[in-house]
Design a protein around this motif. Structure first.
Motif, PDB file in Angstrom:
ATOM      1  N   UNK A 172       0.610  -1.407   0.303  1.00 32.29           N
ATOM      2  CA  UNK A 172       0.121  -0.017  -0.095  1.00 32.29           C
ATOM      3  C   UNK A 172       0.588   1.550   0.015  1.00 32.29           C
ATOM      4  N   UNK A 173       2.448   1.044   0.642  1.00 31.50           N
ATOM      5  CA  UNK A 173       3.009   2.652   0.193  1.00 31.50           C
ATOM      6  C   UNK A 173       3.293   3.021  -0.629  1.00 31.50           C
ATOM      7  N   UNK A 174       3.339   1.892  -2.023  1.00 33.60           N
ATOM      8  CA  UNK A 174       3.865   1.690  -3.271  1.00 33.60           C
ATOM      9  C   UNK A 174       5.320   1.568  -3.397  1.00 33.60           C
ATOM     10  N   UNK A 175       6.099   0.867  -1.721  1.00 32.03           N
ATOM     11  CA  UNK A 175       7.980  -0.155  -1.789  1.00 32.03           C
ATOM     12  C   UNK A 175       6.557  -1.628  -2.205  1.00 32.03           C
ATOM     13  N   UNK A 176       8.104  -2.327  -3.321  1.00 33.99           N
ATOM     14  CA  UNK A 176       8.125  -3.280  -4.040  1.00 33.99           C
ATOM     15  C   UNK A 176       8.084  -4.754  -3.389  1.00 33.99           C
ATOM     16  N   UNK A 177       6.731  -5.604  -3.335  1.00 27.87           N
ATOM     17  CA  UNK A 177       7.063  -6.754  -2.763  1.00 27.87           C
ATOM     18  C   UNK A 177       8.867  -8.106  -4.054  1.00 27.87           C
ATOM     19  N   UNK A 178       7.789  -7.986  -5.282  1.00 27.71           N
ATOM     20  CA  UNK A 178       8.553  -8.420  -6.113  1.00 27.71           C
ATOM     21  C   UNK A 178       8.432  -8.042  -7.061  1.00 27.71           C
ATOM     22  N   UNK A 179       9.265  -8.466  -8.087  1.00 21.02           N
ATOM     23  CA  UNK A 179       8.847  -7.858  -9.667  1.00 21.02           C
ATOM     24  C   UNK A 179       9.091  -9.524 -10.290  1.00 21.02           C
ATOM     25  N   UNK A 180       8.226  -9.876 -11.606  1.00 20.31           N
ATOM     26  CA  UNK A 180       8.117 -10.814 -12.180  1.00 20.31           C
ATOM     27  C   UNK A 180       8.189 -10.640 -13.038  1.00 20.31           C
ATOM     28  N   UNK A 181       8.009 -11.829 -14.208  1.00 19.63           N
ATOM     29  CA  UNK A 181       8.660 -11.220 -16.109  1.00 19.63           C
ATOM     30  C   UNK A 181       7.803 -12.747 -16.571  1.00 19.63           C
ATOM     31  N   UNK A 182       6.697 -12.352 -16.825  1.00 20.76           N
ATOM     32  CA  UNK A 182       5.930 -13.884 -17.882  1.00 20.76           C
ATOM     33  C   UNK A 182       5.503 -13.587 -18.555  1.00 20.76           C
ATOM     34  N   UNK A 183       5.211 -15.439 -19.427  1.00 17.10           N
ATOM     35  CA  UNK A 183       4.791 -15.089 -20.265  1.00 17.10           C
ATOM     36  C   UNK A 183       2.876 -16.176 -20.391  1.00 17.10           C
ATOM     37  N   UNK A 184       2.252 -15.739 -20.360  1.00 13.38           N
ATOM     38  CA  UNK A 184       1.168 -16.399 -20.264  1.00 13.38           C
ATOM     39  C   UNK A 184       0.739 -16.853 -21.661  1.00 13.38           C
ATOM     40  N   UNK A 185       0.269 -18.027 -22.033  1.00  9.01           N
ATOM     41  CA  UNK A 185      -0.733 -18.487 -23.109  1.00  9.01           C
ATOM     42  C   UNK A 185      -2.266 -18.963 -22.190  1.00  9.01           C
ATOM     43  N   UNK A 186      -2.856 -17.364 -23.175  1.00  7.10           N
ATOM     44  CA  UNK A 186      -4.311 -17.213 -23.171  1.00  7.10           C
ATOM     45  C   UNK A 186      -4.743 -18.414 -24.081  1.00  7.10           C
ATOM     46  N   UNK A 187      -6.053 -19.224 -23.842  1.00  9.51           N
ATOM     47  CA  UNK A 187      -6.671 -19.761 -24.997  1.00  9.51           C
ATOM     48  C   UNK A 187      -7.977 -20.243 -24.880  1.00  9.51           C
ATOM     49  N   UNK A 188      -8.491 -19.937 -25.799  1.00  6.48           N
ATOM     50  CA  UNK A 188     -10.152 -19.731 -25.739  1.00  6.48           C
ATOM     51  C   UNK A 188     -11.222 -21.295 -26.142  1.00  6.48           C
ATOM     52  N   UNK A 189     -11.489 -21.857 -25.056  1.00 10.73           N
ATOM     53  CA  UNK A 189     -12.293 -23.170 -25.575  1.00 10.73           C
ATOM     54  C   UNK A 189     -13.609 -23.212 -25.541  1.00 10.73           C
ATOM     55  N   UNK A 190     -13.808 -24.381 -24.522  1.00  6.50           N
ATOM     56  CA  UNK A 190     -14.801 -24.816 -24.524  1.00  6.50           C
ATOM     57  C   UNK A 190     -16.154 -23.991 -23.631  1.00  6.50           C
ATOM     58  N   UNK A 191     -14.523 -24.009 -22.214  1.00  7.19           N
ATOM     59  CA  UNK A 191     -15.292 -22.997 -20.779  1.00  7.19           C
ATOM     60  C   UNK A 191     -15.097 -21.109 -20.618  1.00  7.19           C
ATOM     61  N   UNK A 192     -14.497 -20.928 -21.822  1.00  8.09           N
ATOM     62  CA  UNK A 192     -13.939 -20.264 -22.130  1.00  8.09           C
ATOM     63  C   UNK A 192     -12.898 -19.296 -22.477  1.00  8.09           C
ATOM     64  N   UNK A 193     -12.300 -18.592 -22.148  1.00  9.48           N
ATOM     65  CA  UNK A 193     -10.579 -17.884 -22.040  1.00  9.48           C
ATOM     66  C   UNK A 193     -10.694 -18.901 -20.955  1.00  9.48           C
ATOM     67  N   UNK A 194      -9.078 -19.352 -20.951  1.00 10.22           N
ATOM     68  CA  UNK A 194      -8.203 -19.760 -19.575  1.00 10.22           C
ATOM     69  C   UNK A 194      -6.680 -19.305 -20.118  1.00 10.22           C
ATOM     70  N   UNK A 195      -5.951 -18.930 -18.519  1.00 13.91           N
ATOM     71  CA  UNK A 195      -4.995 -20.280 -18.713  1.00 13.91           C
ATOM     72  C   UNK A 195      -4.322 -20.180 -19.107  1.00 13.91           C
ATOM     73  N   UNK A 196      -3.714 -21.185 -19.720  1.00  7.84           N
ATOM     74  CA  UNK A 196      -4.030 -22.708 -20.453  1.00  7.84           C
ATOM     75  C   UNK A 196      -1.432 -23.028 -19.778  1.00  7.84           C
ATOM     76  N   UNK A 197      -0.824 -22.327 -20.152  1.00  6.59           N
ATOM     77  CA  UNK A 197       0.088 -21.968 -19.568  1.00  6.59           C
ATOM     78  C   UNK A 197       0.596 -20.998 -18.665  1.00  6.59           C
TER      79      UNK A 197
END
Length: 131
Positions: free
Chosen positions: A100-125
């Motif tokens: 809440x004070x703006x200080x950083x807890x952690x930093x992360x770079x990530x890639x997400x494979x977003x798929x659109x299937x029978x149940x709708x959009x989901x993160x698959x990877x």
């Protein structure tokens, strides 16, 4: 799939993830955004999470750490969507998790494979990038 739609959908996911990190929602609510199975790869290894319970358990570890660190919100430092085809897109971003004070807890770079299937959009990877 449309890049703008993926960005909007990912924003909804991020808001739900933030609410979990603050303790405002239960972790299992994120199953509306994660595919089962969910493939996760990090420097620590590779996991194929093949049940909803396994997905929630893995995500709960992150959420518990965020709550312990007095997490408040996530700042997206950069993001890019690459539409692969009508059913999938890659969302790559760098995130700064903050208190809440703006200080950083952690930093992360990530890639997400977003798929659109029978149940709708989901993160698959979910692929965390090396630091």
């Amino acid at each position: 799939m449309n890049g703008d739609d993926v960005e909007r959908w990912f924003g909804e996911y991020l808001a739900a993830f933030e609410a979990c990190g603050r303790g405002e929602r239960e972790t299992d609510s994120l199953l509306a955004y994660y595919g089962v199975p969910l493939l996760v790869t990090t420097d620590a290894g590779f996991l194929a999470l093949t049940s909803g319970d396994a997905v929630v358990g893995a995500v709960r570890q992150q959420i518990d750490g965020m709550r312990d660190a007095a997490y408040d919100h996530t700042a997206t430092l950069d993001a890019e969507v690459t539409v692969l085809n009508a059913a999938s897109a890659l969302y790559r971003a760098t995130f700064s998790r903050r208190r809440g004070d703006g200080s950083e807890v952690s930093r992360l770079t990530a890639s997400y494979l977003v798929t659109d299937g029978r149940e709708g959009r989901r993160i698959s990877v979910l692929a965390a990038h090396s630091a």
